[in-house]
Design a protein around this motif. Structure first.
Motif, PDB file in Angstrom:
ATOM      1  N   UNK A   1       0.863  -1.187   0.000  1.00  0.00           N
ATOM      2  CA  UNK A   1       0.000   0.000   0.000  1.00  0.00           C
ATOM      3  C   UNK A   1       0.894   1.229   0.000  1.00  0.00           C
ATOM      4  N   UNK A   2       0.306   2.391  -0.218  1.00  0.00           N
ATOM      5  CA  UNK A   2       1.092   3.618  -0.203  1.00  0.00           C
ATOM      6  C   UNK A   2       1.966   3.735  -1.438  1.00  0.00           C
ATOM      7  N   UNK A   3       3.115   4.417  -1.250  1.00  0.00           N
ATOM      8  CA  UNK A   3       4.006   4.625  -2.389  1.00  0.00           C
ATOM      9  C   UNK A   3       5.335   3.910  -2.162  1.00  0.00           C
ATOM     10  N   UNK A   4       6.232   4.082  -3.138  1.00  0.00           N
ATOM     11  CA  UNK A   4       7.533   3.421  -3.053  1.00  0.00           C
ATOM     12  C   UNK A   4       8.522   4.160  -2.152  1.00  0.00           C
ATOM     13  N   UNK A   5       8.272   5.419  -1.885  1.00  0.00           N
ATOM     14  CA  UNK A   5       9.159   6.160  -0.995  1.00  0.00           C
ATOM     15  C   UNK A   5      10.359   6.765  -1.675  1.00  0.00           C
ATOM     16  N   UNK A   6      10.180   7.328  -2.864  1.00  0.00           N
ATOM     17  CA  UNK A   6      11.267   8.058  -3.523  1.00  0.00           C
ATOM     18  C   UNK A   6      10.657   9.035  -4.522  1.00  0.00           C
ATOM     19  N   UNK A   7      11.479   9.999  -4.962  1.00  0.00           N
ATOM     20  CA  UNK A   7      11.104  10.892  -6.054  1.00  0.00           C
ATOM     21  C   UNK A   7      12.119  10.729  -7.169  1.00  0.00           C
ATOM     22  N   UNK A   8      11.726  11.135  -8.363  1.00  0.00           N
ATOM     23  CA  UNK A   8      12.589  11.021  -9.533  1.00  0.00           C
ATOM     24  C   UNK A   8      12.801  12.415 -10.102  1.00  0.00           C
ATOM     25  N   UNK A   9      14.063  12.760 -10.340  1.00  0.00           N
ATOM     26  CA  UNK A   9      14.364  14.107 -10.812  1.00  0.00           C
ATOM     27  C   UNK A   9      15.323  14.057 -11.991  1.00  0.00           C
TER      28      UNK A   9
END
Length: 543
Positions: free
Chosen positions: A132-140
């Protein structure tokens, strides 16, 4: 490329035993050939064939390497060696079609020692699965110092799904689910990840690993990756035959590709070794069997005698490895690597030399070891590389004042120890020139002044970057050569311009360059070229 995928063979021998084959180069034939396989030898039992070409030794690409160096790599491997081999028909067809057999996608394996492997840093496969939720990172999207745009992991949440899978902040993204993303937009990658659902496989490199492969001009792919971060592992089953055999059946299944373990007897050697129903057989004694017929696999197991080592995967593990685009055999290769002594790759600081852990002996404090990093200019690197026939070692001559080499601290008579992290003290002149040619637009040389070189050799101390003397003791650059001194080149002299332009271009520029006095301390004679050695009818080595 898939049609030229080499076979991965892990070959082992007992103390005092040979592998049981000849490694040859032959007139009119490309590559390093397997010949004269001995009946019952380790080489014969694992499935090597007459005429097979060795492409890699312990992950090092050797197809274009000097034959003697390939022999040394095999010998240095000790009692166990991993080969990537291609059958004679496929090899010749690939050569005819101009296929790049060094392409990691065509040759899935660890990277290699000649400046790339044997302990070189590896990209990493990271499998992220969320409930559930997200993967816990951002992509830049970030532009590097060269102006290249890459996609980087940022805001990696501590303890999150990505962090637990091995993702680090500033890792660069190479592949998503086995597909290269380097020329893909940010939005396209986001859509790819979303379409993957609750799990995704990333191929990532950290900053040091990324820099390493950019310097070597090697395209990063899953074929170079470590699988140690993957949550599921293949299994190694060591079986000892009982009175009723191993106690399982090997079958092919409708609508499935591969060879599967079925009908395991209770209490049998197969059950005790950990085999499970519907395990897929990947390798027998380290030799991949995916491309073999059922009869060939059964025969290979029979040839093992009373003991047999199988590499197997269950369905979930099989799916995971296919998602990353790698063979489960990678797992076995990394296990084999861990059993061998590993020399970490050199890590070159931006400013050199670095302090030594202990002061160097007084006699050599005025003749330093230096790590010289230089960028090629339109005029090249600005030095000549000289060698002496019959004597190991290459040394620097005619450093151009104000050139890239001079600015990096190179001086006449410096002995070359390493080229881009590869030790060349036992290499031929042609081999060292070849490494410099492959360096591209940047070059790192570890060099030693003659006094320091002689001192450490007499003491039996290996010259490495860790022996640096503090920079406060460094010599000042050599004074500019006097224009009044005429430069002469005797016919016996080897002086390959490190600018690596054609000799004619060098001669055209001679009038505009400062002249230098010829070195009189020792006579130079041409070194034996690789062309000379390859012109003989054959070269072979019993292994």
């Amino acid at each position: 490329m898939a049609g030229y995928r080499p076979r991965v063979i892990v070959l082992s021998k007992k103390a005092g035993q040979s592998f049981g084959f000849l490694l040859r180069v032959e007139q009119g034939e490309d590559g390093h050939l397997i010949r004269n396989l001995e009946s019952g030898s380790p080489a014969k039992l694992v499935g090597l064939k007459d005429g097979d070409r060795i492409l890699r030794v312990n992950g090092t690409y050797v197809d274009e390497m000097d034959h003697s160096r390939v022999v040394d790599l095999v010998k240095e491997s000790g009692a166990s060696v991993t080969f990537h081999v291609l059958d004679v028909a496929s090899y010749k067809q690939a050569k005819t079609k101009g296929v790049d057999l060094s392409d990691p996608h065509a040759t899935p394996t660890q990277h290699a020692m000649n400046g790339v492997g044997g302990g070189a840093p590896k990209p990493k496969l990271c499998y992220l699965a969320k409930s559930s939720g997200d993967y816990g990172f951002s992509l830049r999207s970030i532009k590097d110092e060269r102006g290249d745009v890459g996609m980087f992991m940022t805001e990696v949440a501590p303890g999150g799904v990505a962090a637990r899978a091995g993702v680090k902040t500033n890792d660069r993204l190479i592949e998503v689910n086995g597909e290269n993303m380097e020329n893909t937009t940010h939005d396209q990658i986001v859509e790819k990840v979303k379409a993957s659902g609750s799990s995704v496989m990333f191929l990532l490199v950290d900053e040091d690993t990324d820099r390493f492969y950019k310097i070597k001009r090697i395209k990063i792919g899953a074929g170079l990756a470590t699988v140690k971060l993957l949550s599921l592992k293949p299994r190694i089953a060591d079986l000892v035959k009982g009175s009723d055999g191993y106690g399982y059946f090997l079958r092919t299944e409708p609508n499935k590709t591969g060879h599967f373990i079925r009908d395991i007897d209770r209490g049998s050697p197969a059950e005790r070794a950990g085999l499970k129903e519907m395990d897929r057989l990947v390798a027998v004694e380290g030799v991949e069997v995916d491309g073999c017929s059922h009869e060939q696999v059964v025969d290979r197991i029979r040839q093992c005698g009373n003991k047999c080592c199988l590499l197997v995967v269950d369905e979930d593990t099989d799916t995971l490895y296919k998602m990353g685009g790698v063979s489960p055999l990678f797992y076995l290769e990394e296990i084999m690597e861990s059993l061998l002594p590993v020399t970490p790759p050199p890590s070159y600081p931006e400013s050199v030399p670095a302090p030594a852990p202990a002061p160097a002996p007084a006699p050599v404090t005025t003749d330093l070891l230096k790590l010289c990093k230089m960028e090629k200019t339109s005029a090249g690197y600005g030095f000549h590389l000289n060698g002496i026939q019959g004597v190991f070692g290459q040394y620097i001559k005619e450093v151009v004042k104000g050139g890239a080499a001079d600015r990096a601290g190179l001086e006449d008579e410096d002995m070359v120890v390493e080229v881009d992290g590869v030790n060349v003290e036992q290499s031929s002149h042609e081999q060292v020139v070849g490494l410099i040619r492959k360096s591209g637009s940047s070059l790192v040389l570890l060099v030693a002044g003659k006094q320091a070189n002689d001192h450490f050799k007499a003491k039996g101390v290996a010259i490495t970057p860790q022996l640096f003397i503090p920079s406060s003791q460094a010599r000042s650059p050599s004074p500019a050569p006097s224009p009044s001194l005429a430069r002469s080149h005797t016919p016996a002299q080897i002086d390959t311009p490190a600018t690596l332009e054609e000799v004619q271009e060098e001669e055209d520029e001679e009038a505009a360059e400062p002249d230098t006095a010829p070195h009189q301390a020792r006579e130079r004679t041409p070194s034996v070229s690789s062309a000379a050695s390859s012109s003989c009818s054959s070269v072979d080595e019993r292994l």
